[in-house]
Design a protein around this motif. Structure first.
Motif, PDB file in Angstrom:
ATOM      1  N   ILE A  76       1.090   3.991  -3.088  1.00  0.00           N
ATOM      2  CA  ILE A  76       0.738   5.425  -2.717  1.00  0.00           C
ATOM      3  C   ILE A  76       1.995   6.250  -3.256  1.00  0.00           C
ATOM      4  O   ILE A  76       1.918   7.231  -3.762  1.00  0.00           O
ATOM      5  N   VAL A  86       0.709  -1.043   0.069  1.00  0.00           N
ATOM      6  CA  VAL A  86       0.102  -0.107  -0.064  1.00  0.00           C
ATOM      7  C   VAL A  86       0.899   1.234  -0.050  1.00  0.00           C
ATOM      8  O   VAL A  86       0.770   2.366  -0.848  1.00  0.00           O
ATOM      9  N   ASN A 127       1.924   6.355  -6.987  1.00  0.00           N
ATOM     10  CA  ASN A 127       0.863   7.462  -7.515  1.00  0.00           C
ATOM     11  C   ASN A 127       1.203   8.683  -7.193  1.00  0.00           C
ATOM     12  O   ASN A 127       0.907   9.574  -8.164  1.00  0.00           O
TER      13      ASN A 127
END
Length: 809
Positions: free
Chosen positions: A41, A37, A44
């Motif tokens: 993140i 995760v 992105n």
């Protein structure tokens, strides 16, 4: 001694359990999910904030295009400058600064427009769009305002302009269609219509401002080895600009290539024009002289004999004049080679005196000079690449000069031969009458000049035909088209790398924690470090335990997994020293805090439940807490007895658990080790043997002090406690060292406070059969995975998703 040596030589065999490795790696699955995760993140965020770049490509083919026009005049075509062996040189030409500057000038470069984005206030170029119409009222190409200017509409009549003047921000308000001046440049802006109150930036450019941008993103290379087809690529933040500049580069290269191919014929035409101007005057002068001479002498023409002599002289002199022109051509070429110009070209070839391979060698020399010029921008003059190319240039120059000297020698030999041929002709002319001699002389000059003039006119026509028929040596196969799919950052690649890095980070954290872990967590680790047998694994109690274990947990929770694990140790203890009616069990550990007192209390309590007469002795005279477990004062105890301050019956206390008695440590003496080594301790043990079946002695940690040594040597069973997650690897080697040093074969190990933790468990499984395991083996279980079997009343562990259960705890 013999049994100890035999066991030492036969460590238990352990095999890799691949299924267990998988369970270990998935034991902290939430670490892996968390790292995935976090990495996704981060990926992105990176993609969000990183400017996108685009790539466009085009294809060119290098070949020699032949025109039919040169064949009209019988002139051979220009050698192919872009053969396969010279592709790399042509790529250098494509990347050269003059060519890039010419390409930039062919696109709309003068003014750039930008809009401010929402991400980090990053500006985005709007090429080729022009959201506002900016007119240059006063503009000097050498001196103009170079910085960014911000335009923001205010209303239908006015707008705001801001820019930096040094470190100072300047703001002005102007009206549309009204000139305003910034530095040396004057602008005028027309009303743009409704543009939603958006701020735009614009900037004036010079061609040199784009050199770094264009050159940095431009790449060219062969599509395959030894191919005459090359692929050109331009990478830029604006896809339309990339396509436009790449197409402009290719077109400018074609223009450059055509001009280079016609340069030789252009020089030849220029040279011939100069000579024709001179000969034209000579021919006119000779014609006038003949006419005037005939009028003065009243002569109609020369005789037939004189005419024949004149014809011979005319032919020889014409050949001599043409040969002199050839010598002049060779001298000019030699001078070009010597002064080392950027480009060297053959002016023209008269009569085939120049070596046929000379023009091709000169083309190679020109290509090397261009390549050297390009390398000079990167390397210093003494660098190896420059020295290597200088050697190649020197070799080609020597070859060219050798060819020129050879051609010149041939021409000079022809001139000498013609000089010999003209001597008898001149003698014949000398025998003519005086008037005829004068007329022959005039006629001779006229005919020579006229013949050379005709020859040069013919050569000029051939050169013009050749120049008209020259075509570029390259063809554009595919024009560049805007590609609106970004090549950087690579979304898929970055997401793929984020997944890989996230998995590696999560798994790496698991592996790193295991590698850095110095503690023992399971029995397999102990079995890999020592041959001392393990007689049981005591489970970790599932609830909080008070500081002094006053509740005696095995009795308080008799149907728990913990109590059953204590009973398993009790059962295996019964097989040790089974021939003795009374057993002395000494409990110790390496350091404090490993639970030896906890184990001693719970083992004593479970042994008392099977009608064994048990006495528990607190033999740790330094830090014993047994009196707090049974909630009695520590005023009189073992230390008092060993110091002859009381009798045996004064220190024996009775518990509330039936057949369990205990002796507390008493006040801390100044010499605990000496007291435990005294004869009075031996007498106490001997006396207690007569009264109790089990004498459980809780001693001081053997790794810190030597107080326990005399008791270990007196005991029938030495129980060494290793605590899961507390004891270090070295602790597992201590009982074997003691057994070897004092020749003991009654030492066993108990793993205390065990809780299943796959993260730190050993990925080997002990093989309990075969010759490698040894002779002593005790059955026990760690009870992992049996919580839901129905035999135990332990409270079920709350799952991480059971939020209500956590609030109700």
């Amino acid at each position: 001694m013999e049994e100890t040596d035999r066991i030492k030589a036969k460590l238990p065999s352990q095999e890799i359990d691949y299924f267990k490795i998988g369970k270990i790696l998935l034991s902290r699955w939430y670490w892996i999910i968390g790292s995935l995760v976090v990495c996704m993140i981060a990926a992105n965020i990176y993609l969000w904030y990183t400017p996108k770049t685009y790539s466009t490509s085009a294809v060119m083919k290098f070949e020699e295009k032949k025109s039919e026009l040169p064949d009209i005049g019988g002139v051979s075509s220009v050698p192919d400058r872009a053969s396969t062996s010279r592709i790399q040189t042509e790529i250098v030409v494509l990347q050269s600064t003059p060519l890039l500057l010419s390409a930039i000038k062919q696109i709309d470069y003068r003014m750039s427009f930008f809009v401010v984005g929402r991400v980090l206030n990053r500006t985005s170029e709007l090429y080729p769009n022009k959201p506002i119409d900016v007119e240059l009222v006063k503009f000097d190409t050498l001196n103009f305002f170079h910085d960014l200017v911000t335009f923001k509409p205010i209303d239908r009549n006015t707008f705001g302009i801001s820019y930096k003047n040094g470190l100072k921000d300047v703001h002005f308000t102007y009206r549309y269609d009204t000139p305003f001046t910034i530095g040396p440049t004057t602008f005028s802006i027309k009303y743009p219509g409704d543009i939603a109150n958006t701020a735009y930036l614009f900037k004036l450019n010079a061609p040199e401002d784009f050199l770094g941008r264009v050159g940095g993103g431009f790449h060219a290379g062969e599509t395959s080895k030894n191919s005459n087809i090359i692929s050109l690529q331009e990478v830029d933040s604006n896809p339309q600009f990339a396509a436009d500049i790449l197409n402009s580069i290719m077109r400018q290269y074609l223009n450059y290539d055509r001009s280079q191919r016609t340069l030789s014929t252009s020089q030849m035409i220029q040279f011939i024009d100069t000579e024709l101007d001179f000969l034209s005057k000579q021919v006119k002068g000779s014609a006038n002289s003949i006419k005037k001479f005939k009028e003065d002498k009243k002569m109609m023409d020369i005789t037939t004999a004189a005419d024949q002599v004149v014809g011979k002289a005319k032919d020889i002199d014409a050949q001599r004049s043409i040969l002199n022109l050839q010598l002049l051509t060779l001298d000019q070429l030699k001078q070009q080679i010597i002064i080392e110009k950027q480009d060297v070209n053959v002016s023209f070839n008269l009569g085939g005196v120049v070596d046929p391979q000379l023009e091709e060698i000169i083309v190679n020399l020109n290509n090397l000079l261009i390549e050297k010029n390009s390398l000079s921008k990167t390397y210093n003059p003494n660098s190896q690449p420059i020295q290597d190319i200088n050697k190649q240039i020197l070799q080609l120059k020597n070859s060219i000069l050798t060819s020129i000297n050879s051609s010149r020698a041939q021409v000079e030999n022809k001139v000498k031969y013609l000089d010999q041929q003209i001597v008898p002709v001149n003698q014949q002319i000398a025998q003519l009458p005086a008037n005829e001699q004068d007329l022959v002389s005039l006629k001779r000059d006229f005919d020579i000049n006229d013949k050379v003039y005709s020859y040069l006119s013919e050569k000029k026509l051939d050169a013009q035909i050749n120049s008209a028929g020259v075509l570029p040596g390259a063809t554009i196969i595919d024009l560049a088209q805007p590609n609106f799919s970004p090549v950087s950052p690579d979304d898929r690649g970055i997401h793929r790398n984020a997944i890989i890095f996230g998995l590696a980070l999560g798994l790496g954290a698991i592996i790193l924690i295991r590698v850095l872990n110095p503690y023992i967590y399971d029995k397999e680790t102990i079995e890999s470090l020592t041959t001392i047998p393990i007689i049981g694994v005591i489970r970790k109690f599932p609830e909080e335990i008070d500081e002094f274990s006053s509740q005696i947990l095995a009795i308080a929770r008799p149907k728990s997994i913990f109590a059953e694990s204590v009973r398993s140790v009790r059962t295996n203890l019964s097989f040790l020293a089974s021939e003795k009616m009374s057993k002395i069990i000494c409990i110790t550990s390496e350091v404090a805090g490993e639970g030896k007192s906890f184990v001693a209390v719970n083992l004593s309590s479970t042994l008392s439940l099977i009608d064994k007469k048990v006495i528990l002795i607190a033999a740790d005279l330094r830090r014993s807490k047994l009196h707090k477990t049974f909630s009695v004062p520590n005023d009189i105890g073992l230390s008092n007895y060993l110091a002859n301050q009381c009798k045996e019956e004064d220190i024996i206390m009775h518990s509330a658990h039936g057949s369990l008695d205990f002796i507390i440590s008493g006040p801390v003496p100044p010499n605990p080790s000496e007291l435990l080594h005294s004869d009075r301790m031996i007498e106490l043990i001997a006396s207690l043997r007569q009264k109790y079946e089990i004498i459980m002695i809780d001693t001081a940690p053997i790794g810190l002090v030597s107080d326990a040594i005399p008791l270990i040597r007196l005991s029938d069973i030495n129980l060494f406690v290793i605590r899961s997650g507390k004891s270090k690897f070295y602790a597992a080697t201590v009982p074997q060292r003691i057994a070897q040093e004092y020749h003991l074969d009654n030492t066993v190990i108990v793993l205390n406070a065990y809780a299943e933790d796959l993260l730190h468990s050993r990925y080997y499984t002990t093989k309990f059969t075969g010759e490698n395991y040894g002779s002593r083996y005790y059955y026990y279980s760690d009870y992992s995975g049996y919580e839901s079997s129905g035999y135990y009343i332990d409270e079920k562990r709350k799952k991480w998703w059971d939020i209500r259960g956590w609030f109700n705890r």
